[in-house]
Design a protein around this motif. Structure first.
Motif, PDB file in Angstrom:
ATOM      1  N   GLU A  53       1.692  -9.220  -3.179  1.00  0.00           N
ATOM      2  CA  GLU A  53       1.812  -8.082  -2.261  1.00  0.00           C
ATOM      3  C   GLU A  53       1.371  -8.436  -0.835  1.00  0.00           C
ATOM      4  OE1 GLU A  53       2.924  -5.063  -2.335  1.00  0.00           O
ATOM      5  OE2 GLU A  53       2.863  -4.225  -4.365  1.00  0.00           O
ATOM      6  N   LEU A  54       0.613  -9.510  -0.684  1.00  0.00           N
ATOM      7  CA  LEU A  54       0.015  -9.840   0.613  1.00  0.00           C
ATOM      8  C   LEU A  54       0.935 -10.644   1.528  1.00  0.00           C
ATOM      9  CD1 LEU A  54      -3.547 -10.869  -0.665  1.00  0.00           C
ATOM     10  CD2 LEU A  54      -2.932  -8.728   0.491  1.00  0.00           C
ATOM     11  N   PHE A  55       2.098 -11.109   1.021  1.00  0.00           N
ATOM     12  CA  PHE A  55       2.964 -11.987   1.813  1.00  0.00           C
ATOM     13  C   PHE A  55       4.420 -11.521   1.795  1.00  0.00           C
ATOM     14  CE2 PHE A  55      -0.589 -14.594   0.389  1.00  0.00           C
ATOM     15  CZ  PHE A  55      -0.973 -15.234   1.576  1.00  0.00           C
ATOM     16  N   PRO A  56       5.149 -11.778   2.897  1.00  0.00           N
ATOM     17  CA  PRO A  56       6.594 -11.487   2.922  1.00  0.00           C
ATOM     18  C   PRO A  56       7.361 -12.492   2.074  1.00  0.00           C
ATOM     19  CG  PRO A  56       5.926 -12.579   4.956  1.00  0.00           C
ATOM     20  CD  PRO A  56       4.666 -12.306   4.183  1.00  0.00           C
ATOM     21  N   PRO A  57       8.615 -12.202   1.687  1.00  0.00           N
ATOM     22  CA  PRO A  57       9.367 -13.058   0.756  1.00  0.00           C
ATOM     23  C   PRO A  57       9.531 -14.503   1.200  1.00  0.00           C
ATOM     24  CG  PRO A  57      10.464 -10.949   1.027  1.00  0.00           C
ATOM     25  CD  PRO A  57       9.354 -10.974   2.034  1.00  0.00           C
ATOM     26  N   ALA A  58       9.682 -14.759   2.500  1.00  0.00           N
ATOM     27  CA  ALA A  58       9.977 -16.109   2.975  1.00  0.00           C
ATOM     28  C   ALA A  58       8.832 -17.091   2.760  1.00  0.00           C
ATOM     29  CB  ALA A  58      10.360 -16.078   4.458  1.00  0.00           C
ATOM     30  N   VAL A  59       7.600 -16.595   2.612  1.00  0.00           N
ATOM     31  CA  VAL A  59       6.453 -17.487   2.345  1.00  0.00           C
ATOM     32  C   VAL A  59       5.645 -16.988   1.153  1.00  0.00           C
ATOM     33  CG1 VAL A  59       6.227 -18.351   4.706  1.00  0.00           C
ATOM     34  CG2 VAL A  59       5.020 -16.255   4.040  1.00  0.00           C
ATOM     35  N   ARG A  60       6.245 -16.163   0.313  1.00  0.00           N
ATOM     36  CA  ARG A  60       5.474 -15.526  -0.766  1.00  0.00           C
ATOM     37  C   ARG A  60       5.031 -16.531  -1.828  1.00  0.00           C
ATOM     38  NH1 ARG A  60       8.389 -10.648  -2.326  1.00  0.00           N
ATOM     39  NH2 ARG A  60       7.242  -9.788  -0.544  1.00  0.00           N
ATOM     40  N   ASN A 103      -5.151  -0.850   1.098  1.00  0.00           N
ATOM     41  CA  ASN A 103      -4.477  -0.193  -0.016  1.00  0.00           C
ATOM     42  C   ASN A 103      -3.059  -0.752  -0.087  1.00  0.00           C
ATOM     43  OD1 ASN A 103      -3.013   1.534  -1.694  1.00  0.00           O
ATOM     44  ND2 ASN A 103      -4.270   3.308  -1.162  1.00  0.00           N
ATOM     45  N   LEU A 104      -2.772  -1.564  -1.108  1.00  0.00           N
ATOM     46  CA  LEU A 104      -1.494  -2.268  -1.173  1.00  0.00           C
ATOM     47  C   LEU A 104      -0.320  -1.354  -1.505  1.00  0.00           C
ATOM     48  CD1 LEU A 104      -2.618  -5.598  -2.875  1.00  0.00           C
ATOM     49  CD2 LEU A 104      -2.238  -5.136  -0.449  1.00  0.00           C
ATOM     50  N   SER A 105      -0.573  -0.224  -2.126  1.00  0.00           N
ATOM     51  CA  SER A 105       0.521   0.723  -2.381  1.00  0.00           C
ATOM     52  C   SER A 105       1.050   1.300  -1.068  1.00  0.00           C
ATOM     53  CB  SER A 105       0.056   1.852  -3.301  1.00  0.00           C
ATOM     54  OG  SER A 105      -0.964   2.608  -2.679  1.00  0.00           O
ATOM     55  N   ARG A 106       0.221   1.259  -0.026  1.00  0.00           N
ATOM     56  CA  ARG A 106       0.646   1.726   1.291  1.00  0.00           C
ATOM     57  C   ARG A 106       1.061   0.579   2.202  1.00  0.00           C
ATOM     58  NH1 ARG A 106      -4.275   5.924   2.824  1.00  0.00           N
ATOM     59  NH2 ARG A 106      -3.963   7.423   1.111  1.00  0.00           N
ATOM     60  N   HIS A 107       0.338  -0.538   2.133  1.00  0.00           N
ATOM     61  CA  HIS A 107       0.521  -1.594   3.127  1.00  0.00           C
ATOM     62  C   HIS A 107       0.959  -2.938   2.550  1.00  0.00           C
ATOM     63  CE1 HIS A 107      -1.184   1.226   5.942  1.00  0.00           C
ATOM     64  NE2 HIS A 107      -2.335   1.271   5.293  1.00  0.00           N
ATOM     65  N   GLY A 108       1.193  -3.034   1.254  1.00  0.00           N
ATOM     66  CA  GLY A 108       1.667  -4.283   0.671  1.00  0.00           C
ATOM     67  C   GLY A 108       3.102  -4.574   1.057  1.00  0.00           C
ATOM     68  N   TYR A 109       3.508  -5.841   0.954  1.00  0.00           N
ATOM     69  CA  TYR A 109       4.873  -6.218   1.329  1.00  0.00           C
ATOM     70  C   TYR A 109       5.906  -5.814   0.289  1.00  0.00           C
ATOM     71  CZ  TYR A 109       3.685  -8.877   5.507  1.00  0.00           C
ATOM     72  OH  TYR A 109       3.283  -9.230   6.772  1.00  0.00           O
ATOM     73  N   ILE A 110       5.501  -5.628  -0.953  1.00  0.00           N
ATOM     74  CA  ILE A 110       6.452  -5.233  -1.997  1.00  0.00           C
ATOM     75  C   ILE A 110       6.464  -3.719  -2.178  1.00  0.00           C
ATOM     76  CG2 ILE A 110       7.071  -5.483  -4.441  1.00  0.00           C
ATOM     77  CD1 ILE A 110       5.750  -8.212  -4.417  1.00  0.00           C
ATOM     78  N   SER A 111       5.286  -3.109  -2.208  1.00  0.00           N
ATOM     79  CA  SER A 111       5.194  -1.668  -2.495  1.00  0.00           C
ATOM     80  C   SER A 111       5.024  -0.801  -1.251  1.00  0.00           C
ATOM     81  CB  SER A 111       4.003  -1.402  -3.428  1.00  0.00           C
ATOM     82  OG  SER A 111       4.121  -2.141  -4.620  1.00  0.00           O
ATOM     83  N   GLY A 112       4.603  -1.388  -0.119  1.00  0.00           N
ATOM     84  CA  GLY A 112       4.293  -0.590   1.058  1.00  0.00           C
ATOM     85  C   GLY A 112       5.040  -1.019   2.301  1.00  0.00           C
ATOM     86  N   ASP A 113       4.383  -0.857   3.462  1.00  0.00           N
ATOM     87  CA  ASP A 113       5.036  -1.110   4.747  1.00  0.00           C
ATOM     88  C   ASP A 113       4.837  -2.531   5.269  1.00  0.00           C
ATOM     89  OD1 ASP A 113       2.393  -1.092   5.580  1.00  0.00           O
ATOM     90  OD2 ASP A 113       2.497   0.874   6.541  1.00  0.00           O
ATOM     91  N   GLY A 114       4.141  -3.381   4.506  1.00  0.00           N
ATOM     92  CA  GLY A 114       3.963  -4.769   4.914  1.00  0.00           C
ATOM     93  C   GLY A 114       2.980  -4.972   6.053  1.00  0.00           C
ATOM     94  N   ARG A 115       2.094  -4.017   6.300  1.00  0.00           N
ATOM     95  CA  ARG A 115       1.133  -4.139   7.401  1.00  0.00           C
ATOM     96  C   ARG A 115      -0.242  -4.562   6.854  1.00  0.00           C
ATOM     97  NH1 ARG A 115       1.329   1.089  11.060  1.00  0.00           N
ATOM     98  NH2 ARG A 115       0.042  -0.303  12.349  1.00  0.00           N
ATOM     99  N   VAL A 116      -0.234  -5.651   6.146  1.00  0.00           N
ATOM    100  CA  VAL A 116      -1.463  -6.147   5.515  1.00  0.00           C
ATOM    101  C   VAL A 116      -2.472  -6.601   6.548  1.00  0.00           C
ATOM    102  CG1 VAL A 116      -2.411  -7.972   4.049  1.00  0.00           C
ATOM    103  CG2 VAL A 116      -0.303  -6.813   3.376  1.00  0.00           C
TER     104      VAL A 116
END
Length: 446
Positions: A355-362, A417-430
């Motif tokens: 959840e902490l990384f975008p797909p290109a470097v996940r 909170n990864l449900s809000r800010h995770g790259y898979i479940s949220g807005d990706g603003r980790v």
């Protein structure tokens, strides 16, 4: 994950089975070394007391972990730029190649110093493979899982890690019942490594039909799979390392090292310990999907806080109690209690990192920092514990585990909170939501 890459439900289940079957085989191969070390230690190292030989085999076990960062880097790049499936197929071949080498290599009596060198080489190959497997597997499962059930699906990664341990342990128990101790020490220990090596064919077949989750757009994105791009997410990298050092050290303390701890410190015989650990690990394995479902309801952050907080408070009294007990039933209850605490972490271990990384470097972001933390603390758990014991201060290890878990607890407080800010479940603003801001919110609520 890009919506177009999401497969139908039957294909999703088949893909997860493919990923998990390989995970099972890889971890069987990796852990069979730890469980048979007590039988083959004298075959590869000069004669000496048992503790010295076990220390040598634990050192080789730890060195295998130090190849994990290289495996996480190479195969993370491969998974992010060429696809998750390609990475996972290659990793299985490497693991089984290392097992085959151990199964057939000559002993110290036959070839002298070349024996421990060859053993080290085999462990380096396996360490490289495991470094590849974890990051890519965690990424793959997190991307293919159904929204709202990611922790449940993610729980099957550690389910199969534990199943691999159980299969390794069960193999040892069967050999103990069918061969004499002398036969096990002479040649019987080779059988489990041969079984692991032969299992590659089935796994490769299953993985060939897996659905690829990485999109071509992400694989060809600028910076895909590069360390430079990964380190732009420096707070995410720090969180992965902090979660890994506590989670891995605790996990290996209550699994691989516990096998030896119950023999050399609590005083149980090897066969009794095998049955204690088999029973405890079966319960631990069955906990994974249940705690995964619970994490889907309570949230990843809550689970990380519970795991690290309870771990800090309970690990010292648990280890003291295990050391002092003379009852196999009580030993089982204490070990299983420690593993229940671990179950708050293990089902979400891969998901929280992905959840902490975008797909290109996940895959790289999950695999490489994890491998660094795991090598430094998980892979050295046995070696550090045995070193303290050799110096006559074994109980220092208990406090060492608690101290490392304190770091994991602090990171859990700072995690967004990864449900809000995770790259898979949220807005990706980790990155924007990691730090003292969340700690202050927690303090305000308290």
């Amino acid at each position: 994950m890009h919506p177009s890459t999401s497969p139908p439900q039957p294909n999703r289940v088949r893909a997860i089975l493919g990923a998990c079957s390989g995970n099972l085989v890889e971890w069987y191969d990796f852990f069979i070394y730890a469980y048979t070390a007590i039988y083959f230690a004298a075959s590869f190292f000069p004669k000496g007391d048992t503790t010295t030989q076990l220390l040598a085999t634990a050192g080789v076990f730890a060195v295998g972990f130090f190849m994990r960062p290289l495996g996480g880097w190479i195969f993370g790049w491969l998974a992010d730029t060429r696809g998750r499936k390609v990475s996972m197929i290659i990793s299985v071949f490497m693991m089984c190649g290392g097992s085959l080498l151990i199964a057939v290599m000559p002993t110290y009596e036959t070839i002298g110093i070349a024996a421990p060198i060859m053993l080290l080489l085999a462990r380096l190959i396996q360490g490289l493979s495991v470094g590849a497997e974890y990051g890519t597997g965690a990424t793959y499962i997190s991307e293919i899982a159904t929204p709202g059930r990611r922790c449940f699906y993610g729980s099957f990664q550690y389910f199969t890690i534990i199943a691999g341990q159980l299969l390794a342990l069960f193999t040892v128990v069967v050999l103990q019942q069918t061969l004499s101790d002398e036969q096990l020490r002479e040649w019987g220990w080779r059988i489990p490594f041969l079984i692991g090596a032969l299992s590659a064919v089935v796994v490769v077949y299953l993985r060939r039909s897996m659905h690829e989750t990485a999109s071509k757009k992400d694989m060809h994105r600028e910076g895909a799979g590069s360390l430079r791009a990964m380190f732009k997410h420096k707070r995410a990298v720090a969180l992965v390392i902090a979660f890994t050092i506590g989670g891995s050290l605790y996990f290996y303390t209550f699994t691989t090292y516990m096998q030896k701890f119950l023999v050399i410190s609590a005083g149980f015989d090897a066969e009794t310990v095998s049955f204690i650990m088999t029973s405890a690990l079966i319960g631990f394995m069955l906990c994974q999907p249940l705690f995964g479902l619970l994490a889907d309801r309570l949230g990843i952050k809550t689970h990380m806080l519970l795991f690290s907080g309870l771990g800090v408070m309970l690990v010292i009294p648990l280890l003291f109690a295990i050391q002092g007990t003379q009852s196999p039933l009580m030993a089982f209850a204490l070990v299983f209690g420690g593993l229940v605490v671990a179950s708050l972490y293990t089902p979400i271990a891969g998901i929280v990192k992905a959840e902490l990384f975008p797909p290109a470097v996940r895959a790289l972001g999950v695999g490489f920092p994890y491998a660094l933390g795991n090598a430094a603390f998980g892979g050295t758990a046995e070696y550090v514990a045995l070193s303290f014991r050799a110096e006559g201060v074994e109980t220092y290890f208990f406090f060492y585990v608690a101290a490392v878990l304190c770091v994991t607890f602090i990171a859990s407080v700072l995690m967004p909170n990864l449900s809000r800010h995770g790259y898979i479940s949220g807005d990706g603003r980790v990155e924007e939501n990691t730090g003292m801001k969340d700690a202050q919110r927690l303090a305000d609520v308290a």
